[in-house]
Design a protein around this motif. Structure first.
Motif, mmCIF file in Angstrom:
data_model
loop_
_atom_site.group_PDB
_atom_site.id
_atom_site.type_symbol
_atom_site.label_atom_id
_atom_site.label_comp_id
_atom_site.label_asym_id
_atom_site.label_seq_id
_atom_site.Cartn_x
_atom_site.Cartn_y
_atom_site.Cartn_z
ATOM 1 N N LEU A 71 0.828 -1.200 0.000
ATOM 2 C CA LEU A 71 0.000 0.000 0.000
ATOM 3 C C LEU A 71 0.867 1.257 0.000
ATOM 4 O O LEU A 71 0.540 2.260 -0.654
ATOM 5 N N LYS A 72 1.999 1.203 0.695
ATOM 6 C CA LYS A 72 2.922 2.338 0.705
ATOM 7 C C LYS A 72 3.529 2.551 -0.679
ATOM 8 O O LYS A 72 3.640 3.699 -1.150
ATOM 9 N N VAL A 73 3.921 1.454 -1.359
ATOM 10 C CA VAL A 73 4.462 1.570 -2.716
ATOM 11 C C VAL A 73 3.416 2.175 -3.656
ATOM 12 O O VAL A 73 3.724 3.056 -4.468
ATOM 13 N N ALA A 74 2.173 1.722 -3.546
ATOM 14 C CA ALA A 74 1.103 2.247 -4.404
ATOM 15 C C ALA A 74 0.890 3.733 -4.157
ATOM 16 O O ALA A 74 0.677 4.506 -5.103
ATOM 17 N N ALA A 75 0.959 4.153 -2.892
ATOM 18 C CA ALA A 75 0.774 5.573 -2.570
ATOM 19 C C ALA A 75 1.864 6.424 -3.193
ATOM 20 O O ALA A 75 1.616 7.574 -3.602
ATOM 21 N N GLU A 76 3.076 5.883 -3.289
ATOM 22 C CA GLU A 76 4.199 6.635 -3.863
ATOM 23 C C GLU A 76 4.229 6.571 -5.376
ATOM 24 O O GLU A 76 4.761 7.473 -6.033
ATOM 25 N N LEU A 77 3.667 5.504 -5.955
ATOM 26 C CA LEU A 77 3.855 5.229 -7.380
ATOM 27 C C LEU A 77 2.929 6.022 -8.285
ATOM 28 O O LEU A 77 3.354 6.528 -9.331
ATOM 29 N N ALA A 79 0.279 8.914 -9.651
ATOM 30 C CA ALA A 79 -0.087 10.325 -9.553
ATOM 31 C C ALA A 79 -1.600 10.493 -9.541
ATOM 32 O O ALA A 79 -2.129 11.401 -8.892
ATOM 33 N N SER A 80 -2.307 9.616 -10.255
ATOM 34 C CA SER A 80 -3.759 9.704 -10.364
ATOM 35 C C SER A 80 -4.434 9.062 -9.155
ATOM 36 O O SER A 80 -4.143 7.918 -8.810
ATOM 37 N N GLU A 81 -5.339 9.806 -8.528
ATOM 38 C CA GLU A 81 -6.086 9.262 -7.389
ATOM 39 C C GLU A 81 -6.920 8.062 -7.794
ATOM 40 O O GLU A 81 -7.042 7.076 -7.055
ATOM 41 N N GLU A 82 -7.477 8.127 -8.999
ATOM 42 C CA GLU A 82 -8.319 7.027 -9.484
ATOM 43 C C GLU A 82 -7.504 5.748 -9.654
ATOM 44 O O GLU A 82 -7.915 4.655 -9.228
#
Length: 435
Positions: A71-77, A79-82
């Motif tokens: 989840l941390k990697v996804a938050a950093e990776l 740019a689009s909220e969607e």
């Protein structure tokens, strides 16, 4: 079309995933094979160990810790909220399913399902990131075409039959998972030996690829161990058989099994560095370079076993009996040397050493040397190349050698030395062969 394989460290963080995506976009229409993010498979093995030991609390705690990492990697990776929400939902669904497995009776089938999740997660993150960047990407689910036969070997006709139609669909990047597959019972399984490298080689052979690229964080194969020998250099070209020897005898960058499909399909393999994408790397193909010594590698944790028997003299079937003992305990032999009264062999698996020695004593006196090391000199070692073997042996003039293997292959000379003499051996061979 080329096949590009990226290892776990190459996709080990959000920044690394972005770097790989940039390399993939520059390469054009390719098949891209991904490993699990670095550390993931080890954590999944840990989860499986907890479940085998019926420690569901330990398994669940480890699952939640791994989920937080993703989840941390996804938050950093993203740019689009969607797209980020889409990735987070996929991650949460995966780990919810893993939590569900902790409530089931756990066995080998469930273990293989658990171990498959790393590659499924890494490819999903890459797929979403490439889509966010506007790249036309098509997921090729490895579980739909990568298959083992009844003997546990890759079923290349099946792979080819089920993979080629998928590539008829238009895309800029075809993305798939390394390592994972199905077995002949249609259960989730894995390739084990060589993992994702093996996947890339099998895909390359199946589609007749122009080239198979293995991307890691290492600058190709080196002519010696840079941790031991100063001024080592990356080897720029190897014959497939030379690469197989180096891989087997300690060059960790490529598993020897992975070389075979590409070799037989005559498809070159190139080892490249994701940290230095402009470096030429190491090209491996079927083209020999006569009269050259390429590299030295070492294999640790070797045990030597000598069977001495006066009855061996002219005794029919002696070697067969010796080999059958090792075969019965599923213990491969690395080196072998024989004389009229004895035979010496080396093994790297001592699981059944006590049992093997006990049975060998029926045929003669048995001695065992532990803590040994095989050092392998790789190159054009054809017996007609006068002087190559003398250069190798001259380098060993001050170092005791337990065994020498020469003539079994046209590509190597193997030396068995004590583990404590390994560094001296590598340094001496470097001075005599490369400086």
């Amino acid at each position: 079309m080329k096949v590009m394989k990226f290892g776990g460290t190459s996709v080990g963080s959000a920044e690394r995933i972005r770097n790989v995506a940039a390399l993939v976009q520059q390469a054009g229409r390719q098949v891209v094979v991904l490993s699990a993010m670095s550390g993931t498979t080890n954590t999944l093995v840990e989860i499986a160990d907890y479940l085998y030991n019926r420690n569901t609390d330990g398994a669940r705690e480890t699952i939640k810790r791994l989920e937080s990492k993703y989840l941390k990697v996804a938050a950093e990776l993203f740019a689009s909220e969607e797209v980020r929400s889409q990735a987070e939902k996929g991650i949460q669904d995966t780990f919810t399913a893993l939590l569900g497995i902790t409530r089931e009776l756990f066995g080998p089938v469930q273990e293989r399902i658990v171990l498959a999740q790393g590659e499924l997660l890494s490819t999903r993150l890459m797929e979403l990131y490439l889509q966010e960047q506007g790249v036309q990407v098509l997921m090729l689910p490895a579980l739909s075409f990568m298959r083992l036969d009844a003997q546990g070997e890759p079923d290349l006709p099946y792979i080819k039959e089920h993979l080629l139609p998928l590539l008829e669909q238009p895309a800029q990047v075809y993305l798939t998972q390394g390592y994972i597959c199905r077995n002949s019972h249609d259960e989730v399984d894995n390739l084990q030996r060589g993992g994702s490298d093996y996947t890339a080689s099998l895909i390359g052979a199946a589609i007749g690829a122009e080239e198979i690229q293995i991307w890691t964080d290492i600058d190709g194969m080196h002519n010696n161990d840079p941790r031991v020998v100063d001024h080592t250099e990356a080897v720029r070209h190897l014959h497939f058989d030379e690469a197989a020897e180096l891989a087997y005898f300690g060059a960790k960058i490529l598993h020897p099994t992975c070389i075979q499909p590409a070799k037989y399909a005559n498809i070159p393999v190139r080892l490249l560095n994701t940290m230095k994408p402009d470096a030429p790397g190491t090209l491996i193909d079927n083209k020999p370079e006569p009269g050259t010594i390429k590299a030295v590698a070492a294999k640790d944790n070797i045990t030597a076993i000598k069977i001495k028997s006066s009855r061996m003299l002219l005794a029919h079937g002696f070697l067969r009996k010796v080999f059958e003992i090792f075969e019965s305990y599923r213990t491969p032999i690395d080196m072998i040397c024989t004389s009229e009264v004895g035979v010496s062999v080396t093994v790297d698996n001592t699981r059944y050493l006590t049992e093997i020695v006990r049975e060998l004593k029926r045929y003669g006196t048995v001695t065992v040397d532990l803590d040994m090391c095989i050092v392998c000199v790789v190159g054009d070692m054809d017996w007609e190349n006068i002087g190559f073997e003398s250069r190798v042996l001259a380098a060993m003039k001050d170092i005791p050698v337990r065994m020498v293997g020469y003539g079994g292959s046209n590509f190597n000379i193997s030396l068995l030395v004590r583990a404590e003499d390994k560094d001296r051996t590598l340094q001496s061979l470097s001075r005599y062969l490369f400086l």
